[in-house]
Design a protein around this motif. Structure first.
Motif, PDB file in Angstrom:
ATOM      1  N   GLY A  60       0.823  -1.263  -0.008  1.00 22.14           N
ATOM      2  CA  GLY A  60       0.271  -0.076   0.027  1.00 22.14           C
ATOM      3  C   GLY A  60       0.814   1.239   0.015  1.00 22.14           C
ATOM      4  N   THR A  61       2.128   1.273   0.066  1.00 28.67           N
ATOM      5  CA  THR A  61       2.961   2.313  -0.087  1.00 28.67           C
ATOM      6  C   THR A  61       3.567   2.495  -1.233  1.00 28.67           C
ATOM      7  OG1 THR A  61       4.965   1.257   0.937  1.00 28.67           O
ATOM      8  CG2 THR A  61       3.537   2.265   2.582  1.00 28.67           C
ATOM      9  N   ALA A  62       4.177   1.493  -2.029  1.00 27.57           N
ATOM     10  CA  ALA A  62       4.523   1.902  -3.127  1.00 27.57           C
ATOM     11  C   ALA A  62       4.183   0.734  -4.169  1.00 27.57           C
ATOM     12  CB  ALA A  62       6.004   1.867  -2.978  1.00 27.57           C
ATOM     13  N   ASP A  63       4.762   0.599  -5.438  1.00 27.12           N
ATOM     14  CA  ASP A  63       4.301  -0.434  -6.517  1.00 27.12           C
ATOM     15  C   ASP A  63       5.224  -1.609  -5.937  1.00 27.12           C
ATOM     16  OD1 ASP A  63       3.573  -1.777  -8.789  1.00 27.12           O
ATOM     17  OD2 ASP A  63       5.274  -0.861  -9.663  1.00 27.12           O
ATOM     18  N   PRO A  64       4.456  -2.838  -6.157  1.00 31.78           N
ATOM     19  CA  PRO A  64       5.047  -3.972  -5.552  1.00 31.78           C
ATOM     20  C   PRO A  64       6.493  -4.315  -6.403  1.00 31.78           C
ATOM     21  CG  PRO A  64       2.875  -4.555  -5.848  1.00 31.78           C
ATOM     22  CD  PRO A  64       3.106  -2.966  -6.262  1.00 31.78           C
ATOM     23  N   GLY A  65       6.601  -3.872  -7.671  1.00 32.67           N
ATOM     24  CA  GLY A  65       7.682  -3.604  -8.302  1.00 32.67           C
ATOM     25  C   GLY A  65       8.885  -3.115  -7.701  1.00 32.67           C
ATOM     26  N   THR A  66       8.704  -2.211  -7.067  1.00 36.81           N
ATOM     27  CA  THR A  66       9.901  -1.516  -6.479  1.00 36.81           C
ATOM     28  C   THR A  66      10.252  -1.827  -5.278  1.00 36.81           C
ATOM     29  OG1 THR A  66       8.596   0.479  -5.514  1.00 36.81           O
ATOM     30  CG2 THR A  66       9.254   0.575  -7.816  1.00 36.81           C
ATOM     31  N   PHE A  67       9.624  -2.970  -4.693  1.00 35.00           N
ATOM     32  CA  PHE A  67       9.977  -3.504  -3.262  1.00 35.00           C
ATOM     33  C   PHE A  67      11.269  -3.978  -3.425  1.00 35.00           C
ATOM     34  CE2 PHE A  67       5.528  -4.303  -2.033  1.00 35.00           C
ATOM     35  CZ  PHE A  67       5.146  -2.851  -1.563  1.00 35.00           C
ATOM     36  N   ALA A  68      11.908  -3.860  -1.879  1.00 38.56           N
ATOM     37  CA  ALA A  68      13.421  -4.524  -1.916  1.00 38.56           C
ATOM     38  C   ALA A  68      13.026  -5.842  -1.570  1.00 38.56           C
ATOM     39  CB  ALA A  68      14.100  -3.796  -0.619  1.00 38.56           C
ATOM     40  N   ASP A  69      14.003  -6.838  -1.832  1.00 45.08           N
ATOM     41  CA  ASP A  69      13.845  -8.146  -1.302  1.00 45.08           C
ATOM     42  C   ASP A  69      14.311  -8.518   0.109  1.00 45.08           C
ATOM     43  OD1 ASP A  69      13.447 -10.948  -1.256  1.00 45.08           O
ATOM     44  OD2 ASP A  69      15.088 -11.510  -2.464  1.00 45.08           O
ATOM     45  N   PRO A  70      13.491  -8.802   0.972  1.00 45.71           N
ATOM     46  CA  PRO A  70      13.986  -8.887   2.474  1.00 45.71           C
ATOM     47  C   PRO A  70      14.941 -10.120   2.815  1.00 45.71           C
ATOM     48  CG  PRO A  70      11.735  -9.364   2.287  1.00 45.71           C
ATOM     49  CD  PRO A  70      11.957  -9.030   0.998  1.00 45.71           C
ATOM     50  N   LEU A  71      14.722 -11.100   1.825  1.00 46.20           N
ATOM     51  CA  LEU A  71      15.555 -12.293   2.070  1.00 46.20           C
ATOM     52  C   LEU A  71      16.906 -12.033   2.530  1.00 46.20           C
ATOM     53  CD1 LEU A  71      15.316 -15.353   2.640  1.00 46.20           C
ATOM     54  CD2 LEU A  71      15.754 -15.695   0.192  1.00 46.20           C
ATOM     55  N   PRO A  72      17.842 -11.311   1.322  1.00 36.98           N
ATOM     56  CA  PRO A  72      19.256 -11.241   1.919  1.00 36.98           C
ATOM     57  C   PRO A  72      19.571 -10.490   2.948  1.00 36.98           C
ATOM     58  CG  PRO A  72      18.816 -10.562  -0.563  1.00 36.98           C
ATOM     59  CD  PRO A  72      17.330 -10.847   0.224  1.00 36.98           C
ATOM     60  N   GLN A  73      18.530  -9.700   3.308  1.00 35.41           N
ATOM     61  CA  GLN A  73      18.602  -9.048   4.718  1.00 35.41           C
ATOM     62  C   GLN A  73      18.769  -9.701   5.829  1.00 35.41           C
ATOM     63  OE1 GLN A  73      15.990  -5.602   4.274  1.00 35.41           O
ATOM     64  NE2 GLN A  73      16.958  -4.605   2.606  1.00 35.41           N
ATOM     65  N   ALA A  74      17.501 -10.764   5.824  1.00 37.28           N
ATOM     66  CA  ALA A  74      17.235 -11.555   6.664  1.00 37.28           C
ATOM     67  C   ALA A  74      18.648 -12.786   6.869  1.00 37.28           C
ATOM     68  CB  ALA A  74      16.212 -12.472   6.646  1.00 37.28           C
ATOM     69  N   LEU A  75      19.113 -13.079   5.825  1.00 40.76           N
ATOM     70  CA  LEU A  75      20.140 -14.074   5.785  1.00 40.76           C
ATOM     71  C   LEU A  75      21.432 -13.250   6.311  1.00 40.76           C
ATOM     72  CD1 LEU A  75      19.731 -15.704   2.335  1.00 40.76           C
ATOM     73  CD2 LEU A  75      19.357 -16.746   4.876  1.00 40.76           C
ATOM     74  N   ALA A  76      21.582 -11.827   6.107  1.00 40.69           N
ATOM     75  CA  ALA A  76      22.877 -11.107   6.476  1.00 40.69           C
ATOM     76  C   ALA A  76      22.715 -11.150   7.860  1.00 40.69           C
ATOM     77  CB  ALA A  76      22.897  -9.632   5.829  1.00 40.69           C
ATOM     78  N   LEU A  77      21.434 -11.099   8.560  1.00 42.40           N
ATOM     79  CA  LEU A  77      21.294 -10.778  10.039  1.00 42.40           C
ATOM     80  C   LEU A  77      21.751 -12.001  10.707  1.00 42.40           C
ATOM     81  CD1 LEU A  77      18.215  -8.663  10.474  1.00 42.40           C
ATOM     82  CD2 LEU A  77      20.544  -8.028  11.136  1.00 42.40           C
ATOM     83  N   THR A  78      21.390 -13.208  10.165  1.00 40.90           N
ATOM     84  CA  THR A  78      21.698 -14.464  10.539  1.00 40.90           C
ATOM     85  C   THR A  78      23.251 -14.696  10.481  1.00 40.90           C
ATOM     86  OG1 THR A  78      19.635 -15.370   9.732  1.00 40.90           O
ATOM     87  CG2 THR A  78      21.195 -16.977  10.140  1.00 40.90           C
ATOM     88  N   ALA A  79      23.956 -14.328   9.413  1.00 35.42           N
ATOM     89  CA  ALA A  79      25.465 -14.499   9.215  1.00 35.42           C
ATOM     90  C   ALA A  79      26.030 -13.834  10.315  1.00 35.42           C
ATOM     91  CB  ALA A  79      25.802 -13.954   7.905  1.00 35.42           C
ATOM     92  N   ILE A  80      25.530 -12.411  10.524  1.00 30.88           N
ATOM     93  CA  ILE A  80      26.236 -11.723  11.747  1.00 30.88           C
ATOM     94  C   ILE A  80      26.126 -12.377  12.923  1.00 30.88           C
ATOM     95  CG2 ILE A  80      25.766  -9.557  13.184  1.00 30.88           C
ATOM     96  CD1 ILE A  80      25.139  -8.329  10.537  1.00 30.88           C
ATOM     97  N   VAL A  81      24.890 -12.789  13.116  1.00 31.57           N
ATOM     98  CA  VAL A  81      24.847 -13.584  14.525  1.00 31.57           C
ATOM     99  C   VAL A  81      25.855 -14.894  14.677  1.00 31.57           C
ATOM    100  CG1 VAL A  81      23.265 -15.107  16.021  1.00 31.57           C
ATOM    101  CG2 VAL A  81      22.334 -12.806  14.931  1.00 31.57           C
ATOM    102  N   ILE A  82      25.766 -15.580  13.430  1.00 37.36           N
ATOM    103  CA  ILE A  82      26.828 -16.726  13.456  1.00 37.36           C
ATOM    104  C   ILE A  82      28.328 -16.531  13.532  1.00 37.36           C
ATOM    105  CG2 ILE A  82      27.524 -18.790  11.869  1.00 37.36           C
ATOM    106  CD1 ILE A  82      24.809 -18.988  10.963  1.00 37.36           C
ATOM    107  N   THR A  83      28.484 -15.377  12.886  1.00 35.00           N
ATOM    108  CA  THR A  83      29.954 -14.840  13.055  1.00 35.00           C
ATOM    109  C   THR A  83      30.192 -14.632  14.489  1.00 35.00           C
ATOM    110  OG1 THR A  83      29.867 -14.241  10.570  1.00 35.00           O
ATOM    111  CG2 THR A  83      31.489 -13.183  11.959  1.00 35.00           C
ATOM    112  N   PHE A  84      29.465 -13.913  14.882  1.00 33.84           N
ATOM    113  CA  PHE A  84      29.512 -13.454  16.462  1.00 33.84           C
ATOM    114  C   PHE A  84      29.676 -14.497  17.293  1.00 33.84           C
ATOM    115  CE2 PHE A  84      27.827 -11.948  20.503  1.00 33.84           C
ATOM    116  CZ  PHE A  84      28.785 -11.047  21.069  1.00 33.84           C
ATOM    117  N   ALA A  85      28.912 -15.533  17.331  1.00 33.50           N
ATOM    118  CA  ALA A  85      28.831 -16.922  18.055  1.00 33.50           C
ATOM    119  C   ALA A  85      30.190 -17.486  17.723  1.00 33.50           C
ATOM    120  CB  ALA A  85      27.945 -17.714  17.841  1.00 33.50           C
ATOM    121  N   LEU A  86      30.674 -17.663  16.511  1.00 34.03           N
ATOM    122  CA  LEU A  86      31.751 -18.370  16.351  1.00 34.03           C
ATOM    123  C   LEU A  86      33.186 -17.383  16.832  1.00 34.03           C
ATOM    124  CD1 LEU A  86      32.800 -20.986  15.087  1.00 34.03           C
ATOM    125  CD2 LEU A  86      33.079 -19.680  13.032  1.00 34.03           C
TER     126      LEU A  86
END
Length: 158
Positions: A60-86
């Motif tokens: 409802g805020t913009a055209d769906p074609g201009t949305f950013a893909d949230p999956l790489p951001q979620a994977l980056a957050l997961t990689a940050i947590v794994i790197t911190f734990a290791l």
């Protein structure tokens, strides 16, 4: 069509090559830095794979074609947590090694060398070296393969 920036690809290649080079070192501190560098490379790769910045994926805020893909951001957050734990695990491991031995180098596994020498074929081209590694440690598993000397019977007259 989305193209990858060549400069970012070169930075990723450098980060991964430096990280893997540091992982192959004997010092635990260099291994730790290698893990951190590889973690940063993974985060950068995930952000680069996500494409250019775009709109927030809120309907409802913009055209769906201009949305950013949230999956790489979620994977980056997961990689940050794994790197911190290791990183914290390797810091504890390095500290414990420093307390026990006074250095942070990974020591050779003498038993592993013995197993590798035992499994070497008869006609191998490698020379059999004799040295301090050939001495059987009384506490090792190789010492249990040798037959134990019979104990002398106690004198019955006493």
């Amino acid at each position: 069509m989305i193209t990858i920036n060549v400069a970012m690809a070169v930075v990723l290649a450098v980060l991964y090559s430096v990280g893997f080079y540091l992982l192959l070192q004997r010092s635990l501190m260099r291994i730790l830095i290698g893990i951190v560098v590889l973690g940063h490379g993974a985060n950068l790769l995930l952000q680069l794979a996500g494409g250019p910045p775009a709109r927030a994926p809120v309907l409802g805020t913009a055209d769906p074609g201009t949305f950013a893909d949230p999956l790489p951001q979620a994977l980056a957050l997961t990689a940050i947590v794994i790197t911190f734990a290791l990183t914290t695990y390797l810091l504890a491991l390095g500290y414990r090694s420093w307390v026990l031995t006074g250095k942070d180098e990974v020591q050779d596994d003498v038993e592993d060398r013995r197993v590798a020498a035992r499994e070497r074929p008869e006609g191998s081209l490698e020379e059999d070296s004799t040295g301090p590694d050939d001495v059987v440690d009384p506490g090792s598993a190789a010492a249990s393969d040798e037959p134990a000397e019979p104990a002398e019977p106690a004198e019955a007259g006493r």
